[in-house]
Design a protein around this motif. Structure first.
Motif, mmCIF file in Angstrom:
data_model
loop_
_atom_site.group_PDB
_atom_site.id
_atom_site.type_symbol
_atom_site.label_atom_id
_atom_site.label_comp_id
_atom_site.label_asym_id
_atom_site.label_seq_id
_atom_site.Cartn_x
_atom_site.Cartn_y
_atom_site.Cartn_z
ATOM 1 N N CYS A 22 40.598 43.328 34.216
ATOM 2 C CA CYS A 22 41.621 44.367 34.106
ATOM 3 C C CYS A 22 42.979 43.678 34.099
ATOM 4 O O CYS A 22 43.339 43.008 35.071
ATOM 5 N N ALA A 23 43.700 43.860 33.014
ATOM 6 C CA ALA A 23 45.036 43.282 32.886
ATOM 7 C C ALA A 23 46.074 44.367 33.136
ATOM 8 O O ALA A 23 46.012 45.434 32.518
ATOM 9 N N ALA A 24 46.992 44.081 34.031
ATOM 10 C CA ALA A 24 48.024 45.048 34.387
ATOM 11 C C ALA A 24 49.375 44.610 33.831
ATOM 12 O O ALA A 24 49.697 43.427 33.783
ATOM 13 N N SER A 25 50.162 45.589 33.423
ATOM 14 C CA SER A 25 51.526 45.323 32.974
ATOM 15 C C SER A 25 52.417 46.456 33.431
ATOM 16 O O SER A 25 51.937 47.531 33.773
ATOM 17 N N ARG A 66 26.414 41.798 45.985
ATOM 18 C CA ARG A 66 26.118 41.644 44.557
ATOM 19 C C ARG A 66 27.389 41.558 43.712
ATOM 20 O O ARG A 66 27.415 40.868 42.703
ATOM 21 N N PHE A 67 28.409 42.278 44.120
ATOM 22 C CA PHE A 67 29.667 42.325 43.362
ATOM 23 C C PHE A 67 30.752 41.570 44.130
ATOM 24 O O PHE A 67 30.782 41.587 45.372
ATOM 25 N N THR A 68 31.653 40.950 43.374
ATOM 26 C CA THR A 68 32.781 40.246 43.974
ATOM 27 C C THR A 68 34.057 40.595 43.231
ATOM 28 O O THR A 68 34.107 40.462 42.001
ATOM 29 N N ILE A 69 35.054 41.028 43.972
ATOM 30 C CA ILE A 69 36.342 41.348 43.371
ATOM 31 C C ILE A 69 37.303 40.190 43.620
ATOM 32 O O ILE A 69 37.263 39.551 44.679
ATOM 33 N N SER A 70 38.139 39.926 42.628
ATOM 34 C CA SER A 70 39.136 38.867 42.777
ATOM 35 C C SER A 70 40.374 39.225 41.981
ATOM 36 O O SER A 70 40.335 40.111 41.111
ATOM 37 N N ARG A 71 41.474 38.548 42.308
ATOM 38 C CA ARG A 71 42.731 38.804 41.606
ATOM 39 C C ARG A 71 43.360 37.498 41.164
ATOM 40 O O ARG A 71 43.228 36.466 41.815
ATOM 41 N N ASP A 72 44.053 37.578 40.058
ATOM 42 C CA ASP A 72 44.919 36.494 39.599
ATOM 43 C C ASP A 72 46.336 37.052 39.664
ATOM 44 O O ASP A 72 46.748 37.838 38.810
ATOM 45 N N TYR A 73 47.069 36.661 40.715
ATOM 46 C CA TYR A 73 48.391 37.244 40.937
ATOM 47 C C TYR A 73 49.370 36.843 39.847
ATOM 48 O O TYR A 73 50.239 37.618 39.464
ATOM 49 N N GLY A 74 49.204 35.648 39.306
ATOM 50 C CA GLY A 74 50.110 35.202 38.260
ATOM 51 C C GLY A 74 49.966 36.004 36.977
ATOM 52 O O GLY A 74 50.938 36.240 36.261
ATOM 53 N N ASN A 76 48.655 39.112 36.969
ATOM 54 C CA ASN A 76 48.529 40.537 37.295
ATOM 55 C C ASN A 76 47.194 41.084 36.800
ATOM 56 O O ASN A 76 47.122 42.120 36.128
ATOM 57 N N ALA A 77 46.145 40.381 37.114
ATOM 58 C CA ALA A 77 44.814 40.780 36.665
ATOM 59 C C ALA A 77 43.877 40.905 37.859
ATOM 60 O O ALA A 77 44.055 40.250 38.882
ATOM 61 N N VAL A 78 42.884 41.748 37.697
ATOM 62 C CA VAL A 78 41.837 41.887 38.707
ATOM 63 C C VAL A 78 40.490 41.825 37.994
ATOM 64 O O VAL A 78 40.372 42.272 36.846
ATOM 65 N N TYR A 79 39.522 41.229 38.662
ATOM 66 C CA TYR A 79 38.227 41.003 38.061
ATOM 67 C C TYR A 79 37.123 41.559 38.967
ATOM 68 O O TYR A 79 37.290 41.630 40.187
#
Length: 115
Positions: A22-25, A66-74, A76-79
């Protein structure tokens, strides 16, 4: 305003894996959390996983381990890394962003798990 664009859904066999992105803007000031909900036709949308800006994770009991959530703050994405998928995980998955006083949603990406 915040715009969210999901990708990564599709068809997979039971036991397989998928990774949703998920890419945020837009204006991300006062962002409190991002995460994923899912919805099956005719049922209420349910929280799958969330991650707060201070790094706390929250998972639905049905996906823990089973599921893992993560973020890339640089970026602005969440996986959402989804492993050991089950037919009952079949749903449309929606990314969301919790900005103080408002929730923003993506358009949804379908996930189908065949038995």
């Amino acid at each position: 305003q915040v715009q969210l664009v999901e990708s990564g859904g599709g068809l997979v066999q039971a036991g397989g894996s998928l990774r949703l992105s998920c890419a945020a803007s837009g204006t991300m000031i006062n962002l409190r959390a991002m995460g994923w909900y899912r919805q099956v036709s005719g049922k209420q949308r349910e929280l799958v996983a969330a991650i707060t800006t201070d790094g706390r994770n929250n998972y639905a009991d049905s996906v823990k381990g089973r599921f893992t959530i993560s973020r890339d703050y640089g970026k602005n994405a969440v996986y959402l890394q989804m492993n050991s998928l089950k037919p009952e995980d079949t749903a449309v998955y929606y990314c969301y962003a919790d900005v103080v006083s408002r929730l923003y949603w993506g358009q949804g990406t379908p996930v189908t798990v065949s038995s």
